[in-house]
Structure formats: structure tokens, C-alpha cells
Write a protein that holds these residues in place. Sequence first.
Motif, PDB file in Angstrom:
ATOM      1  N   ALA A 197       0.837  -1.202   0.000  1.00 56.09           N
ATOM      2  CA  ALA A 197       0.000   0.000   0.000  1.00 56.09           C
ATOM      3  C   ALA A 197       0.869   1.250   0.000  1.00 56.09           C
ATOM      4  CB  ALA A 197      -0.929  -0.007   1.206  1.00 56.09           C
ATOM      5  N   PHE A 198       1.964   1.222   0.744  1.00 54.95           N
ATOM      6  CA  PHE A 198       2.880   2.364   0.782  1.00 54.95           C
ATOM      7  C   PHE A 198       3.501   2.605  -0.584  1.00 54.95           C
ATOM      8  CE2 PHE A 198       7.182   4.112   1.711  1.00 54.95           C
ATOM      9  CZ  PHE A 198       6.793   5.311   2.307  1.00 54.95           C
ATOM     10  N   ALA A 199       3.934   1.521  -1.242  1.00 52.79           N
ATOM     11  CA  ALA A 199       4.535   1.653  -2.571  1.00 52.79           C
ATOM     12  C   ALA A 199       3.528   2.206  -3.574  1.00 52.79           C
ATOM     13  CB  ALA A 199       5.068   0.301  -3.039  1.00 52.79           C
ATOM     14  N   ALA A 200       2.287   1.723  -3.517  1.00 51.27           N
ATOM     15  CA  ALA A 200       1.248   2.226  -4.421  1.00 51.27           C
ATOM     16  C   ALA A 200       0.966   3.700  -4.139  1.00 51.27           C
ATOM     17  CB  ALA A 200      -0.028   1.407  -4.268  1.00 51.27           C
ATOM     18  N   ALA A 201       0.984   4.075  -2.863  1.00 54.67           N
ATOM     19  CA  ALA A 201       0.739   5.477  -2.503  1.00 54.67           C
ATOM     20  C   ALA A 201       1.852   6.379  -3.040  1.00 54.67           C
ATOM     21  CB  ALA A 201       0.629   5.603  -0.989  1.00 54.67           C
ATOM     22  N   LEU A 202       3.086   5.894  -3.022  1.00 54.99           N
ATOM     23  CA  LEU A 202       4.187   6.666  -3.606  1.00 54.99           C
ATOM     24  C   LEU A 202       3.947   6.901  -5.099  1.00 54.99           C
ATOM     25  CD1 LEU A 202       7.309   4.985  -1.946  1.00 54.99           C
ATOM     26  CD2 LEU A 202       6.447   7.301  -1.510  1.00 54.99           C
ATOM     27  N   VAL A 203       3.435   5.880  -5.774  1.00 54.69           N
ATOM     28  CA  VAL A 203       3.140   6.021  -7.199  1.00 54.69           C
ATOM     29  C   VAL A 203       2.049   7.067  -7.409  1.00 54.69           C
ATOM     30  CG1 VAL A 203       2.213   4.831  -9.229  1.00 54.69           C
ATOM     31  CG2 VAL A 203       3.895   3.692  -7.772  1.00 54.69           C
ATOM     32  N   ARG A 204       1.025   7.051  -6.563  1.00 50.99           N
ATOM     33  CA  ARG A 204      -0.049   8.040  -6.697  1.00 50.99           C
ATOM     34  C   ARG A 204       0.498   9.448  -6.529  1.00 50.99           C
ATOM     35  NH1 ARG A 204      -4.847   4.948  -6.435  1.00 50.99           N
ATOM     36  NH2 ARG A 204      -4.505   2.938  -5.408  1.00 50.99           N
ATOM     37  N   ALA A 205       1.450   9.612  -5.615  1.00 54.16           N
ATOM     38  CA  ALA A 205       2.070  10.923  -5.426  1.00 54.16           C
ATOM     39  C   ALA A 205       2.882  11.330  -6.654  1.00 54.16           C
ATOM     40  CB  ALA A 205       2.955  10.905  -4.183  1.00 54.16           C
ATOM     41  N   ALA A 206       3.516  10.348  -7.296  1.00 53.87           N
ATOM     42  CA  ALA A 206       4.286  10.649  -8.506  1.00 53.87           C
ATOM     43  C   ALA A 206       3.377  11.066  -9.652  1.00 53.87           C
ATOM     44  CB  ALA A 206       5.106   9.418  -8.914  1.00 53.87           C
ATOM     45  N   LEU A 207       2.204  10.460  -9.721  1.00 55.67           N
ATOM     46  CA  LEU A 207       1.290  10.709 -10.846  1.00 55.67           C
ATOM     47  C   LEU A 207       0.461  11.968 -10.686  1.00 55.67           C
ATOM     48  CD1 LEU A 207      -0.019   7.069 -11.437  1.00 55.67           C
ATOM     49  CD2 LEU A 207       1.654   8.317 -12.814  1.00 55.67           C
ATOM     50  N   ASP A 208       0.326  12.463  -9.452  1.00 60.93           N
ATOM     51  CA  ASP A 208      -0.588  13.581  -9.209  1.00 60.93           C
ATOM     52  C   ASP A 208       0.039  14.584  -8.235  1.00 60.93           C
ATOM     53  OD1 ASP A 208      -2.911  15.136  -9.187  1.00 60.93           O
ATOM     54  OD2 ASP A 208      -3.795  13.977  -7.548  1.00 60.93           O
ATOM     55  N   ARG A 209       0.401  15.746  -8.747  1.00 60.30           N
ATOM     56  CA  ARG A 209       1.024  16.778  -7.915  1.00 60.30           C
ATOM     57  C   ARG A 209       0.100  17.225  -6.779  1.00 60.30           C
ATOM     58  NH1 ARG A 209       5.660  19.052  -9.686  1.00 60.30           N
ATOM     59  NH2 ARG A 209       6.326  18.546 -11.810  1.00 60.30           N
ATOM     60  N   GLU A 210      -1.199  17.281  -7.061  1.00 60.10           N
ATOM     61  CA  GLU A 210      -2.145  17.720  -6.037  1.00 60.10           C
ATOM     62  C   GLU A 210      -2.159  16.749  -4.859  1.00 60.10           C
ATOM     63  OE1 GLU A 210      -6.912  18.575  -5.686  1.00 60.10           O
ATOM     64  OE2 GLU A 210      -5.891  19.074  -7.567  1.00 60.10           O
ATOM     65  N   THR A 211      -2.098  15.464  -5.155  1.00 57.94           N
ATOM     66  CA  THR A 211      -2.036  14.460  -4.091  1.00 57.94           C
ATOM     67  C   THR A 211      -0.775  14.644  -3.261  1.00 57.94           C
ATOM     68  OG1 THR A 211      -3.323  12.808  -5.297  1.00 57.94           O
ATOM     69  CG2 THR A 211      -1.808  11.978  -3.626  1.00 57.94           C
ATOM     70  N   ALA A 212       0.346  14.849  -3.919  1.00 60.71           N
ATOM     71  CA  ALA A 212       1.611  15.043  -3.213  1.00 60.71           C
ATOM     72  C   ALA A 212       1.551  16.276  -2.324  1.00 60.71           C
ATOM     73  CB  ALA A 212       2.756  15.156  -4.209  1.00 60.71           C
ATOM     74  N   GLU A 213       0.958  17.344  -2.824  1.00 62.35           N
ATOM     75  CA  GLU A 213       0.855  18.580  -2.036  1.00 62.35           C
ATOM     76  C   GLU A 213      -0.046  18.376  -0.816  1.00 62.35           C
ATOM     77  OE1 GLU A 213       1.656  22.202  -0.663  1.00 62.35           O
ATOM     78  OE2 GLU A 213       2.643  21.222  -2.366  1.00 62.35           O
ATOM     79  N   THR A 214      -1.142  17.657  -1.003  1.00 66.57           N
ATOM     80  CA  THR A 214      -2.042  17.363   0.117  1.00 66.57           C
ATOM     81  C   THR A 214      -1.319  16.569   1.194  1.00 66.57           C
ATOM     82  OG1 THR A 214      -3.991  17.369  -1.317  1.00 66.57           O
ATOM     83  CG2 THR A 214      -4.187  16.200   0.776  1.00 66.57           C
ATOM     84  N   VAL A 215      -0.506  15.605   0.777  1.00 64.42           N
ATOM     85  CA  VAL A 215       0.254  14.785   1.727  1.00 64.42           C
ATOM     86  C   VAL A 215       1.272  15.646   2.470  1.00 64.42           C
ATOM     87  CG1 VAL A 215       1.957  12.920   1.918  1.00 64.42           C
ATOM     88  CG2 VAL A 215      -0.078  12.626   0.497  1.00 64.42           C
ATOM     89  N   ARG A 216       1.974  16.509   1.753  1.00 64.60           N
ATOM     90  CA  ARG A 216       2.972  17.372   2.411  1.00 64.60           C
ATOM     91  C   ARG A 216       2.303  18.266   3.454  1.00 64.60           C
ATOM     92  NH1 ARG A 216       5.507  17.635  -2.854  1.00 64.60           N
ATOM     93  NH2 ARG A 216       4.271  19.501  -3.341  1.00 64.60           N
ATOM     94  N   GLU A 217       1.160  18.837   3.111  1.00 65.84           N
ATOM     95  CA  GLU A 217       0.447  19.715   4.055  1.00 65.84           C
ATOM     96  C   GLU A 217      -0.021  18.924   5.276  1.00 65.84           C
ATOM     97  OE1 GLU A 217      -2.638  21.471   1.765  1.00 65.84           O
ATOM     98  OE2 GLU A 217      -1.292  22.799   0.652  1.00 65.84           O
ATOM     99  N   ALA A 218      -0.530  17.721   5.055  1.00 64.29           N
ATOM    100  CA  ALA A 218      -1.001  16.887   6.161  1.00 64.29           C
ATOM    101  C   ALA A 218       0.156  16.487   7.075  1.00 64.29           C
ATOM    102  CB  ALA A 218      -1.698  15.649   5.626  1.00 64.29           C
ATOM    103  N   ALA A 219       1.324  16.232   6.468  1.00 65.52           N
ATOM    104  CA  ALA A 219       2.499  15.872   7.261  1.00 65.52           C
ATOM    105  C   ALA A 219       2.939  17.035   8.136  1.00 65.52           C
ATOM    106  CB  ALA A 219       3.625  15.426   6.341  1.00 65.52           C
ATOM    107  N   LEU A 220       2.913  18.231   7.582  1.00 67.98           N
ATOM    108  CA  LEU A 220       3.302  19.421   8.366  1.00 67.98           C
ATOM    109  C   LEU A 220       2.343  19.645   9.526  1.00 67.98           C
ATOM    110  CD1 LEU A 220       4.293  21.897   5.500  1.00 67.98           C
ATOM    111  CD2 LEU A 220       5.817  20.922   7.231  1.00 67.98           C
ATOM    112  N   ALA A 221       1.068  19.343   9.305  1.00 71.99           N
ATOM    113  CA  ALA A 221       0.060  19.537  10.350  1.00 71.99           C
ATOM    114  C   ALA A 221       0.234  18.560  11.505  1.00 71.99           C
ATOM    115  CB  ALA A 221      -1.344  19.389   9.747  1.00 71.99           C
ATOM    116  N   ARG A 222       1.028  17.497  11.289  1.00 72.57           N
ATOM    117  CA  ARG A 222       1.242  16.490  12.324  1.00 72.57           C
ATOM    118  C   ARG A 222       2.342  16.872  13.293  1.00 72.57           C
ATOM    119  NH1 ARG A 222      -0.574  11.103  11.212  1.00 72.57           N
ATOM    120  NH2 ARG A 222      -1.939  11.070   9.373  1.00 72.57           N
ATOM    121  N   LYS A 223       3.035  17.974  13.036  1.00 78.47           N
ATOM    122  CA  LYS A 223       4.154  18.362  13.928  1.00 78.47           C
ATOM    123  C   LYS A 223       3.642  18.675  15.334  1.00 78.47           C
ATOM    124  CE  LYS A 223       7.518  20.167  10.635  1.00 78.47           C
ATOM    125  NZ  LYS A 223       8.296  21.347  10.225  1.00 78.47           N
TER     126      LYS A 223
END
Length: 223
Positions: A197-223
Motif C-alpha cells: 500500500a505504501f509503494a502504491a501510494a508513492l506512485v499516486r504521489a508521482a502521478l498527481d502533484r495535487e495528491t503530493a501537495e495534500t500529503v505534504r500539508e497533512a504531514a506538516l500539520a502532524r508536527k
Amino acid sequence: MTGTASASARRTADALLEECGRTYAAEAGIRLRDTPQPLYQLLVLSHLLSARIRASVAVAAARALFAHGMRTPRRMADATWQERVDALGEGGYRRYDERTSTQLGEGARLVLDVWKGDLRRLRAEADGDTEVLRAGLQRVQGIGPAGADIFVREVQAVWPETGFWVGAKGLQGAERLGLPTSGDRLLDVVRDRDRAAFAAALVRAALDRETAETVREAALARK
């Protein structure tokens, strides 16, 4: 990786899995197990996903083929060329439908002839060697390096001897998210999480910039 970077990477991994931690097999309705039918369905899905077409369309086309009964190499080989074309079209897979229909028929016959319809025989041939496995997969019409990558990435859930596998596209996703781009360092990040699932999620981030940006924002919110 420093301790701080490691903590940041793990927050990103948590956010990534929460946002899109689902294998493509699961999305296509494949209940992946180490049995002939789901393994063959994964091969078909890997074939479709490896074309230059949206992943959502490839998944829809796989679902349509399976809904029309083409879940085994025997059923795929016995279907007419037009039946396969029609099912692919139903899933929106129109750009490559005619060529893909031919390849699916030929590939199914090869799986029947070489492995008696059971890809576990290929697993046994590979005997834990992922490169041998990838080479064997590429004997199937329509499966090139990208398709082999996809199959291995997803099958690691039931064939753990493949090791942790993200493939070239997954590494692109890791780079986009600021994660390590080597398998060993990514393995330190993923730890005991669902690796496929993690590997597939990495692929989704590669294919879609919006997904990657959402993940980065969510990660920052976890600090």
C-alpha cells in the motif's frame, strides 16, 4: 538520515498512507491472495496500468474485464477479440483497446502454455530472485519493464521474498515528497506498515502533484 529527518519522513509516510494508502489491486476489486485467479487478475491489471493512460481508466477497464467473466487465463483466451475490445471500451480504455485485446488473448495463452494457468509456477521458477521474476513476467505479451514493476510492487503483499519493491515510479513519488530515494532508506521509513500500500501510494504521489501537495500539508500539520 538524521533523527529529525527520520521523524519528518515518518510523518510524511503516515500522511501518505492516510491519504492514499490503497493498492491498485484493491481499487480494481482484486482480493489478492497466493492463488491462481487473483494473481492472474493482477497480471491483467499490471498490463493495463503500464500503458500511457490514466490509472483510473486502467482500473475501470480491469473491473469491466473481470465483470465480463475474464478473471482467469482460460476465460480470457476463450473470449473473442471483440468481447475483450467491448469490455475495455466499457471501462473507457479506448486508445489502445484493439492492440490490448490482442495482447491479452496472446498473453493468456502463454500463461496457460508455460505455467498451466498458475503464476505460482513462475514464482517457483524465480526462487526468490526478483530479476528472474521480472524477466519471466516480460515473456507475457504487453508486459514490459513498467508492467513487471507494477506486478512485483503489488504482489509483495503475498510474495514477501520479492523484498520491499517500489519501482521507478514509486521512487519518483518519494523524491516529490522529500522522502529517501533508496529502497533501504525507504524501508526504514515504512517499517511495519503495509509495504504494498505504501509503494502504491508513492506512485499516486508521482502521478498527481495535487495528491503530493495534500500529503505534504497533512504531514506538516502532524508536527
